[in-house]
Motif scaffolding. Structure first.
Motif, PDB file in Angstrom:
ATOM      1  N   GLU A  15       0.963  -1.239  -0.085  1.00 37.19           N
ATOM      2  CA  GLU A  15       0.122   0.062  -0.225  1.00 37.19           C
ATOM      3  C   GLU A  15       0.777   1.314   0.427  1.00 37.19           C
ATOM      4  N   HIS A  16       2.254   1.020   0.151  1.00 40.95           N
ATOM      5  CA  HIS A  16       3.198   2.375   0.304  1.00 40.95           C
ATOM      6  C   HIS A  16       3.257   2.479  -1.009  1.00 40.95           C
ATOM      7  N   PHE A  17       2.941   2.165  -1.786  1.00 42.20           N
ATOM      8  CA  PHE A  17       3.615   2.107  -3.612  1.00 42.20           C
ATOM      9  C   PHE A  17       2.126   2.309  -4.193  1.00 42.20           C
ATOM     10  N   SER A  18       1.944   2.433  -5.482  1.00 43.99           N
ATOM     11  CA  SER A  18       1.062   2.552  -6.257  1.00 43.99           C
ATOM     12  C   SER A  18       1.577   0.914  -7.533  1.00 43.99           C
ATOM     13  N   THR A  75      -2.389  10.357  -6.066  1.00 43.97           N
ATOM     14  CA  THR A  75      -1.807   9.419  -5.083  1.00 43.97           C
ATOM     15  C   THR A  75      -0.643  10.341  -5.360  1.00 43.97           C
ATOM     16  N   ASN A  77       1.809   8.677  -3.424  1.00 42.41           N
ATOM     17  CA  ASN A  77       2.665   8.069  -3.577  1.00 42.41           C
ATOM     18  C   ASN A  77       3.866   7.651  -4.769  1.00 42.41           C
ATOM     19  N   SER A  78       4.846   7.613  -4.229  1.00 37.98           N
ATOM     20  CA  SER A  78       5.870   6.304  -5.678  1.00 37.98           C
ATOM     21  C   SER A  78       5.200   5.719  -5.755  1.00 37.98           C
ATOM     22  N   GLN A  79       5.291   5.536  -7.177  1.00 37.74           N
ATOM     23  CA  GLN A  79       5.160   4.554  -8.249  1.00 37.74           C
ATOM     24  C   GLN A  79       5.673   4.423  -9.052  1.00 37.74           C
ATOM     25  N   ASP A  99       7.746   9.993  -8.892  1.00 34.98           N
ATOM     26  CA  ASP A  99       6.352  10.776  -8.525  1.00 34.98           C
ATOM     27  C   ASP A  99       6.200  11.630  -9.300  1.00 34.98           C
ATOM     28  N   GLN A 244      11.827   5.863   2.634  1.00 30.61           N
ATOM     29  CA  GLN A 244      10.356   5.870   2.553  1.00 30.61           C
ATOM     30  C   GLN A 244      10.539   5.545   4.231  1.00 30.61           C
TER      31      GLN A 244
END
Length: 489
Positions: A15-18, A75, A77-79, A99, A244
């Motif tokens: 969930e921390h990343f896409s 979002t 968050n980092s992708q 991002d 992170q």
């Protein structure tokens, strides 16, 4: 003093990343493979080497639109995150991701490299293989820097960017005593450097190019030592350099101030901020046109990127503490460099000093304009120019457009950026915004003065005798900047 507790590295949950389906290794490894290919081609096949370099850079440019289409702007968050267990026993892992901030740095890098190769197309008759290899290796490093989610690896890669510029020359380029002998085009004197930077030392344009190259290298290196010490301190105290995790780590206010100062010492040199900007005008003046484009387009923005990526989110309390200090330095820089620009007589120094106050796309195009004039007349002194509107009408028109854009005229892309900056500054500090607006007025003064001296007036055939307007290759180079400079969103 309170120290943060050590954090044991655990792989972050999904969930921390896409979720994504794009592989970042493609745009990163493509320039690496492309830089190896010319090594197996003889120097006599310079046309093939140039075509390979251009094709590889264009293929790399086709990668960033893919994540741009798949990118989720809803979002923070980092992708497109990828990880590699590099030094697991030290909790140092290679984390890459993008991002909304780093995505456009990747796009900008891949956009400028093909242009730089095209700019040096005709001047690649000697050292062509080295020229292409250096640019492609630098592209790999700059893309990797933008994608890195680890301060230690960010430091290693960002400090590796100047390495392709630092090398010994091939034996056939040296004189009898092993030193490179190059005659100065105006003074007739020779220089004999033993070690030189590829871009400034080989393709530089004046006798002081070696000094400028060392100045550039030493300023950036010395400034970054403090950042390295700060990163090692963070590693000792937290047990990891994963960004992170560090974003969720609370440092004491006193420790934040110490770390912020160390990071600032590195990023301020790269921006550069007054008073550590001395290396920039000299580096711009001595570098070839392609080198100035990369310097103004990407390298100078790495400092600002570092502030936004590391200093502000990792040390928020220290950032608030030093905000008045940054406001003061920025206001001084805008006014000081604008006034300094007004008294310059070298075309490149005028654009170089203006780039300290204006960090936009137009500055790159202005360096290209100066490069067009230098390629034809081998001088950058303003007093030798005049009346070019009658001999180079297409160039004069394009130069006029970029002059207006450099003044942040409404309807140009630079107006959007500077207007939003001034509005935001006015909401926080009206005095700083007023001083910054004064820099725009001074910018209009030196921009119009430069254009009038170069384009208007009478021709000076005693100094300039070879007149030719823009060719097809040069028009194709300027075209993306014309489209981007006139784009309003």
């Amino acid at each position: 003093m309170a120290f943060p507790k050590k954090v044991s590295l655990s792989w972050l949950p999904p969930e921390h990343f896409s979720e994504c389906y794009f592989d970042l290794s493609g745009p990163i490894l493509c320039p690496v493979l492309g830089s190896i290919t010319p090594l197996f081609i003889p120097n006599s096949s310079i046309r093939l080497i140039r075509l390979i370099g251009l094709c590889v850079s264009l293929i790399t440019f086709l990668y960033p639109p893919v994540p741009r289409i798949q990118f989720d702007p809803s979002t923070a968050n980092s992708q497109f995150v990828e990880s590699l267990r590099w030094l697991p026993y030290e909790n140092i892992h290679l984390y890459m991701g993008i991002d909304g901030l780093s995505l456009f740095f990747v796009i900008l890098t891949t956009f400028l490299i093909p242009i730089c190769i095209s700019v040096g197309w005709s001047g690649m008759r000697s050292f062509g293989k080295e020229y292409i290899t250096a640019f492609l290796i630098r592209e790999f490093l700059m893309i990797a820097v933008s994608c890195m989610l680890d301060p230690l690896l960010f430091y290693v890669l960002s400090e590796s960017v100047p390495i392709p510029m630092f090398s010994k020359g091939p034996r056939e380029a040296f004189g009898k005593r092993g030193s490179l002998v190059r005659k100065h085009s105006i003074s007739g004197r020779t220089t004999e450097p033993h070690i030189f930077f590829w871009w400034e030392g080989v393709w530089g344009s004046r006798q002081r190019k070696i000094k400028a190259a060392y100045q550039f290298f030493l300023y950036t290196l010395l400034g970054s030592v403090f950042m390295l010490l700060a990163i090692l301190l963070i590693l000792l105290q937290t047990g990891t350099t994963d960004l992170q995790i560090l974003l969720t780590t609370e440092f004491s206010e006193r420790r934040q101030i110490l770390l912020w100062i160390a990071f600032f010492a590195s990023f301020a040199v790269k921006v550069p901020m007054v008073p550590v900007h001395i290396w920039l005008p000299e580096a711009h003046v001595e570098a070839p046109t392609a080198g100035s484009v990369i310097l103004a387009g990407i390298l100078l923005k790495l400092g600002t990127y570092g502030f936004l990526r590391f200093s502000i989110p990792m040390f928020p309390e220290a950032t608030l503490c030093f905000t008045p200090f940054i406001y003061t330095l920025s206001a001084i820089a805008i006014i000081y460099t604008s006034l300094t620009t007004l008294r310059q007589i070298d075309l490149k120094k005028i654009i170089a000093y203006s780039s300290v106050a204006h960090m936009n796309l137009v500055t790159i195009a202005l360096f290209l304009c100066v490069g067009v004039l230098y390629d034809r007349h081998k001088t950058r002194l303003v007093r030798y120019y005049g009346g070019l509107v009658s001999t180079m009408p297409n160039f004069s028109t394009i130069f006029f457009f970029f002059t207006l854009a450099n003044m942040s005229l409404p309807g140009t892309s630079s107006f959007i950026g500077e207007f939003l900056i001034l509005v935001g500054a006015f909401q926080r500090n009206s005095l700083v915004a007023t001083l910054a607006a004064l820099g725009m007025i001074l910018g209009a003064a030196y921009s119009l003065w430069l254009y009038n001296r170069v384009v208007s007036g009478n021709l000076k055939p005693d100094f300039l005798y070879k007149f030719s307007d823009l060719n097809g290759r040069e028009v194709s180079i300027f075209l993306p900047f014309l489209v981007g400079g006139a784009t309003v969103r």
